[in-house]
Design a protein around this motif. Structure first.
Motif, PDB file in Angstrom:
ATOM      1  N   GLY A  40       0.817  -1.213   0.000  1.00  0.00           N
ATOM      2  CA  GLY A  40       0.000   0.000   0.000  1.00  0.00           C
ATOM      3  C   GLY A  40       0.849   1.261   0.000  1.00  0.00           C
ATOM      4  N   MET A  41       2.003   1.207   0.674  1.00  0.00           N
ATOM      5  CA  MET A  41       2.915   2.360   0.667  1.00  0.00           C
ATOM      6  C   MET A  41       3.484   2.579  -0.729  1.00  0.00           C
ATOM      7  SD  MET A  41       4.933   2.330   4.339  1.00  0.00           S
ATOM      8  CE  MET A  41       6.239   1.407   3.660  1.00  0.00           C
ATOM      9  N   ALA A  42       3.800   1.487  -1.440  1.00  0.00           N
ATOM     10  CA  ALA A  42       4.313   1.608  -2.806  1.00  0.00           C
ATOM     11  C   ALA A  42       3.255   2.228  -3.715  1.00  0.00           C
ATOM     12  CB  ALA A  42       4.752   0.247  -3.327  1.00  0.00           C
ATOM     13  N   ALA A  43       2.010   1.798  -3.546  1.00  0.00           N
ATOM     14  CA  ALA A  43       0.918   2.384  -4.331  1.00  0.00           C
ATOM     15  C   ALA A  43       0.728   3.850  -3.969  1.00  0.00           C
ATOM     16  CB  ALA A  43      -0.375   1.609  -4.097  1.00  0.00           C
ATOM     17  N   GLY A  44       0.851   4.161  -2.693  1.00  0.00           N
ATOM     18  CA  GLY A  44       0.736   5.558  -2.257  1.00  0.00           C
ATOM     19  C   GLY A  44       1.834   6.428  -2.848  1.00  0.00           C
ATOM     20  N   LEU A  45       3.045   5.893  -2.928  1.00  0.00           N
ATOM     21  CA  LEU A  45       4.150   6.640  -3.530  1.00  0.00           C
ATOM     22  C   LEU A  45       3.891   6.879  -5.013  1.00  0.00           C
ATOM     23  CD1 LEU A  45       6.944   7.934  -3.169  1.00  0.00           C
ATOM     24  CD2 LEU A  45       7.936   5.685  -3.610  1.00  0.00           C
ATOM     25  N   SER A  46       3.356   5.872  -5.697  1.00  0.00           N
ATOM     26  CA  SER A  46       3.020   6.044  -7.112  1.00  0.00           C
ATOM     27  C   SER A  46       1.940   7.113  -7.300  1.00  0.00           C
ATOM     28  CB  SER A  46       2.530   4.731  -7.712  1.00  0.00           C
ATOM     29  OG  SER A  46       3.562   3.816  -7.778  1.00  0.00           O
ATOM     30  N   MET A  47       0.920   7.057  -6.462  1.00  0.00           N
ATOM     31  CA  MET A  47      -0.159   8.042  -6.556  1.00  0.00           C
ATOM     32  C   MET A  47       0.338   9.453  -6.234  1.00  0.00           C
ATOM     33  SD  MET A  47      -2.776   6.569  -7.706  1.00  0.00           S
ATOM     34  CE  MET A  47      -3.994   7.822  -7.407  1.00  0.00           C
ATOM     35  N   MET A  48       1.188   9.564  -5.215  1.00  0.00           N
ATOM     36  CA  MET A  48       1.730  10.872  -4.848  1.00  0.00           C
ATOM     37  C   MET A  48       2.596  11.430  -5.976  1.00  0.00           C
ATOM     38  SD  MET A  48       1.534  13.154  -2.545  1.00  0.00           S
ATOM     39  CE  MET A  48       0.839  12.250  -1.206  1.00  0.00           C
ATOM     40  N   THR A  49       3.387  10.564  -6.608  1.00  0.00           N
ATOM     41  CA  THR A  49       4.209  10.992  -7.749  1.00  0.00           C
ATOM     42  C   THR A  49       3.331  11.505  -8.883  1.00  0.00           C
ATOM     43  OG1 THR A  49       5.870   9.324  -7.185  1.00  0.00           O
ATOM     44  CG2 THR A  49       5.977  10.247  -9.391  1.00  0.00           C
ATOM     45  N   LEU A  50       2.310  10.742  -9.217  1.00  0.00           N
ATOM     46  CA  LEU A  50       1.385  11.134 -10.282  1.00  0.00           C
ATOM     47  C   LEU A  50       0.701  12.453  -9.956  1.00  0.00           C
ATOM     48  CD1 LEU A  50      -0.092  10.419 -12.931  1.00  0.00           C
ATOM     49  CD2 LEU A  50      -1.775   9.230 -11.530  1.00  0.00           C
ATOM     50  N   LEU A  51       0.233  12.592  -8.745  1.00  0.00           N
ATOM     51  CA  LEU A  51      -0.478  13.807  -8.337  1.00  0.00           C
ATOM     52  C   LEU A  51       0.425  15.036  -8.372  1.00  0.00           C
ATOM     53  CD1 LEU A  51      -3.112  15.022  -7.114  1.00  0.00           C
ATOM     54  CD2 LEU A  51      -2.076  14.623  -4.891  1.00  0.00           C
ATOM     55  N   LEU A  52       1.610  14.936  -7.751  1.00  0.00           N
ATOM     56  CA  LEU A  52       2.503  16.102  -7.690  1.00  0.00           C
ATOM     57  C   LEU A  52       2.984  16.524  -9.072  1.00  0.00           C
ATOM     58  CD1 LEU A  52       4.638  15.298  -4.516  1.00  0.00           C
ATOM     59  CD2 LEU A  52       2.869  17.049  -4.761  1.00  0.00           C
ATOM     60  N   LEU A  53       3.359  15.550  -9.893  1.00  0.00           N
ATOM     61  CA  LEU A  53       3.826  15.909 -11.236  1.00  0.00           C
ATOM     62  C   LEU A  53       2.703  16.484 -12.091  1.00  0.00           C
ATOM     63  CD1 LEU A  53       6.269  13.002 -12.109  1.00  0.00           C
ATOM     64  CD2 LEU A  53       6.841  15.391 -11.666  1.00  0.00           C
ATOM     65  N   THR A  54       1.517  15.887 -12.019  1.00  0.00           N
ATOM     66  CA  THR A  54       0.397  16.368 -12.828  1.00  0.00           C
ATOM     67  C   THR A  54       0.002  17.780 -12.440  1.00  0.00           C
ATOM     68  OG1 THR A  54      -0.427  14.122 -13.087  1.00  0.00           O
ATOM     69  CG2 THR A  54      -1.984  15.899 -13.505  1.00  0.00           C
ATOM     70  N   VAL A  55      -0.174  18.029 -11.155  1.00  0.00           N
ATOM     71  CA  VAL A  55      -0.567  19.368 -10.701  1.00  0.00           C
ATOM     72  C   VAL A  55       0.528  20.384 -11.020  1.00  0.00           C
ATOM     73  CG1 VAL A  55      -1.056  20.753  -8.651  1.00  0.00           C
ATOM     74  CG2 VAL A  55      -2.162  18.540  -8.949  1.00  0.00           C
ATOM     75  N   GLY A  56       1.776  20.013 -10.750  1.00  0.00           N
ATOM     76  CA  GLY A  56       2.881  20.939 -11.018  1.00  0.00           C
ATOM     77  C   GLY A  56       3.005  21.302 -12.486  1.00  0.00           C
ATOM     78  N   ILE A  57       2.896  20.306 -13.358  1.00  0.00           N
ATOM     79  CA  ILE A  57       3.014  20.568 -14.792  1.00  0.00           C
ATOM     80  C   ILE A  57       1.816  21.368 -15.302  1.00  0.00           C
ATOM     81  CG2 ILE A  57       3.024  19.441 -17.058  1.00  0.00           C
ATOM     82  CD1 ILE A  57       4.837  17.284 -15.750  1.00  0.00           C
ATOM     83  N   LEU A  58       0.631  21.084 -14.803  1.00  0.00           N
ATOM     84  CA  LEU A  58      -0.542  21.877 -15.199  1.00  0.00           C
ATOM     85  C   LEU A  58      -0.411  23.332 -14.774  1.00  0.00           C
ATOM     86  CD1 LEU A  58      -3.526  19.456 -14.545  1.00  0.00           C
ATOM     87  CD2 LEU A  58      -2.814  20.418 -16.733  1.00  0.00           C
ATOM     88  N   VAL A  59       0.031  23.558 -13.549  1.00  0.00           N
ATOM     89  CA  VAL A  59       0.209  24.934 -13.067  1.00  0.00           C
ATOM     90  C   VAL A  59       1.260  25.651 -13.906  1.00  0.00           C
ATOM     91  CG1 VAL A  59       1.048  26.324 -11.132  1.00  0.00           C
ATOM     92  CG2 VAL A  59      -0.606  24.500 -10.726  1.00  0.00           C
TER      93      VAL A  59
END
Length: 118
Positions: A40-59
């Motif tokens: 679950g921590m590995a999945a959380g790290l993947s989700m956090m990576t996706l979220l931070l990169l997506t939001v950052g690149i959109l901004v």
């Protein structure tokens, strides 16, 4: 003309090269999380990576013009991975099976071997 293009691409490429080193290092966290019995921590790290990169690149994409935006997106890539490494290392250290110091020592050899000075 070509010299101007090369100079304009130099800064984003330098930022992305540094980000690539951090990304490779962060990829070492997934097997550690899986081996410690915490998928679950590995999945959380993947989700956090996706979220931070997506939001950052959109901004960055909506806030800057094309010339400045490529540098901003490169900076986003460079800025996200230290946060993920700190979070992932702290999370793995909290499991009780792996100490943070031991985890940091495991990252030293791959990081120095892939660094540009080696």
């Amino acid at each position: 003309m070509n010299r101007v293009i090369v100079c304009a691409a130099a800064l984003p490429l330098k930022l992305l090269a540094a980000a690539a080193l951090l990304r490779v290092t962060s990829q070492l966290l997934f097997p550690v999380m899986m081996a410690s019995g915490r998928p679950g921590m590995a999945a959380g790290l993947s989700m956090m990576t996706l979220l931070l990169l997506t939001v950052g690149i959109l901004v960055a994409g909506f806030s800057f013009d094309a010339r400045t935006g490529i540098v901003a997106v490169s900076a986003i890539w460079l800025g996200v991975y230290p946060l993920l490494l700190v979070w992932g290392t702290a999370t793995c250290g909290d499991t009780g099976t792996i100490r943070t110091g031991e985890l940091a020592q495991a990252f030293i050899v791959p990081f120095t071997a892939s660094a540009p000075w080696s």
